[in-house]
Design a protein around this motif. Sequence first.
Motif, PDB file in Angstrom:
ATOM      1  N   UNK A  50       0.841  -1.203   0.000  1.00 53.90           N
ATOM      2  CA  UNK A  50       0.000   0.000   0.000  1.00 53.90           C
ATOM      3  C   UNK A  50       0.871   1.246   0.000  1.00 53.90           C
ATOM      4  N   UNK A  51       0.460   2.205  -0.818  1.00 51.60           N
ATOM      5  CA  UNK A  51       1.153   3.482  -0.930  1.00 51.60           C
ATOM      6  C   UNK A  51       0.156   4.595  -0.641  1.00 51.60           C
ATOM      7  N   UNK A  52       0.550   5.571   0.192  1.00 55.10           N
ATOM      8  CA  UNK A  52      -0.332   6.689   0.566  1.00 55.10           C
ATOM      9  C   UNK A  52       0.385   8.000   0.281  1.00 55.10           C
ATOM     10  N   UNK A  53      -0.329   8.938  -0.328  1.00 52.73           N
ATOM     11  CA  UNK A  53       0.242  10.237  -0.672  1.00 52.73           C
ATOM     12  C   UNK A  53       0.341  11.111   0.583  1.00 52.73           C
ATOM     13  N   UNK A  54       1.550  11.612   0.876  1.00 48.43           N
ATOM     14  CA  UNK A  54       1.736  12.394   2.101  1.00 48.43           C
ATOM     15  C   UNK A  54       1.013  13.738   2.063  1.00 48.43           C
ATOM     16  N   UNK A  55       0.601  14.204   0.882  1.00 50.37           N
ATOM     17  CA  UNK A  55      -0.131  15.472   0.784  1.00 50.37           C
ATOM     18  C   UNK A  55      -1.479  15.426   1.510  1.00 50.37           C
ATOM     19  N   UNK A  56      -1.903  14.235   1.910  1.00 45.35           N
ATOM     20  CA  UNK A  56      -3.144  14.128   2.681  1.00 45.35           C
ATOM     21  C   UNK A  56      -3.019  14.782   4.054  1.00 45.35           C
ATOM     22  N   UNK A  57      -1.821  15.168   4.457  1.00 43.20           N
ATOM     23  CA  UNK A  57      -1.647  15.907   5.704  1.00 43.20           C
ATOM     24  C   UNK A  57      -2.368  17.246   5.653  1.00 43.20           C
ATOM     25  N   UNK A  58      -2.645  17.735   4.436  1.00 42.47           N
ATOM     26  CA  UNK A  58      -3.322  19.024   4.285  1.00 42.47           C
ATOM     27  C   UNK A  58      -4.839  18.884   4.334  1.00 42.47           C
ATOM     28  N   UNK A  59      -5.335  17.659   4.358  1.00 41.70           N
ATOM     29  CA  UNK A  59      -6.770  17.393   4.446  1.00 41.70           C
ATOM     30  C   UNK A  59      -7.144  17.103   5.892  1.00 41.70           C
ATOM     31  N   UNK A  60      -8.423  17.219   6.255  1.00 41.34           N
ATOM     32  CA  UNK A  60      -8.840  16.826   7.610  1.00 41.34           C
ATOM     33  C   UNK A  60      -8.429  15.389   7.907  1.00 41.34           C
ATOM     34  N   UNK A  61      -8.197  15.093   9.165  1.00 40.11           N
ATOM     35  CA  UNK A  61      -7.680  13.777   9.557  1.00 40.11           C
ATOM     36  C   UNK A  61      -8.571  12.652   9.074  1.00 40.11           C
ATOM     37  N   UNK A  62      -9.883  12.833   9.088  1.00 40.90           N
ATOM     38  CA  UNK A  62     -10.775  11.753   8.671  1.00 40.90           C
ATOM     39  C   UNK A  62     -10.627  11.425   7.184  1.00 40.90           C
TER      40      UNK A  62
END
Length: 245
Positions: free
Chosen positions: A178-190
């Motif tokens: 599984x690969x997750x984009x670190x830019x999701x830090x800018x989105x709400x935690x949920x």
Amino acid sequence: MPTLQIGRKEIPYELRRSAAATERRITVTPGHVEVLALTSDKDDDIAGFLTRKRQWVFNTVREMERITASRHAVPRFMTGSKIPYRGRKMPLTVRRTDADLITTTYRNGFIVDLPHWAWNELDRVVATELKLWMRRRVRRDVKEVATTYGTRFGLVPRSIRVAEFPNGWGSCGPEGNILVNWHLIFAPKQVLDYVVIHELAHLRHRSHREEFWTFLRSISPDFERPKAWLEANQGTLTSDFLIVV
């Protein structure tokens, strides 16, 4: 408030004692000086420490005053700047410290303490430190979500990694990586949680057929709300603001 007398200049400072501190420290921000002391320090210990640091304090306060007086020339990453994080804009505080190493902390906003050698490249250094801190935070969050759902639902990937990629927010390879984009830090935690859970669900159902969405709803009943947020706001989740040219 106690003051430090240096020549004709009187500099007020806030004295804070900390049981967690292992060394004394001074931080300076525009209009504010904080002295961190050990709980075991006596008044003479603190006075001696301030005497040894008096020239550094004087020079640093004077430099802060110069920066404040010429705000049109101040770098982007300064005290008062707003940093996107978790779907919000959080305040940044940049402090000059007498320590040797850069430290980044988060307490209702980002605090970056810079030693003297980093101040000449403030923009580049602060941008780099914020990016490193955020990537570490995403890795920690992703690991926590993956561990929770792996334990509850038996969804254990072969590996799970955080990276930066131009298209998509997550992927689950045929071998269970599984690969997750670190830019999701800018989105709400949920939203970050949703992407991780979505990719974990692909360990059970590879395609996006109806059985996949049924299974996803069974382990994350409210997934449609963060999914809709991501679809509506994905164009805003970028780290371009951290690029210094």
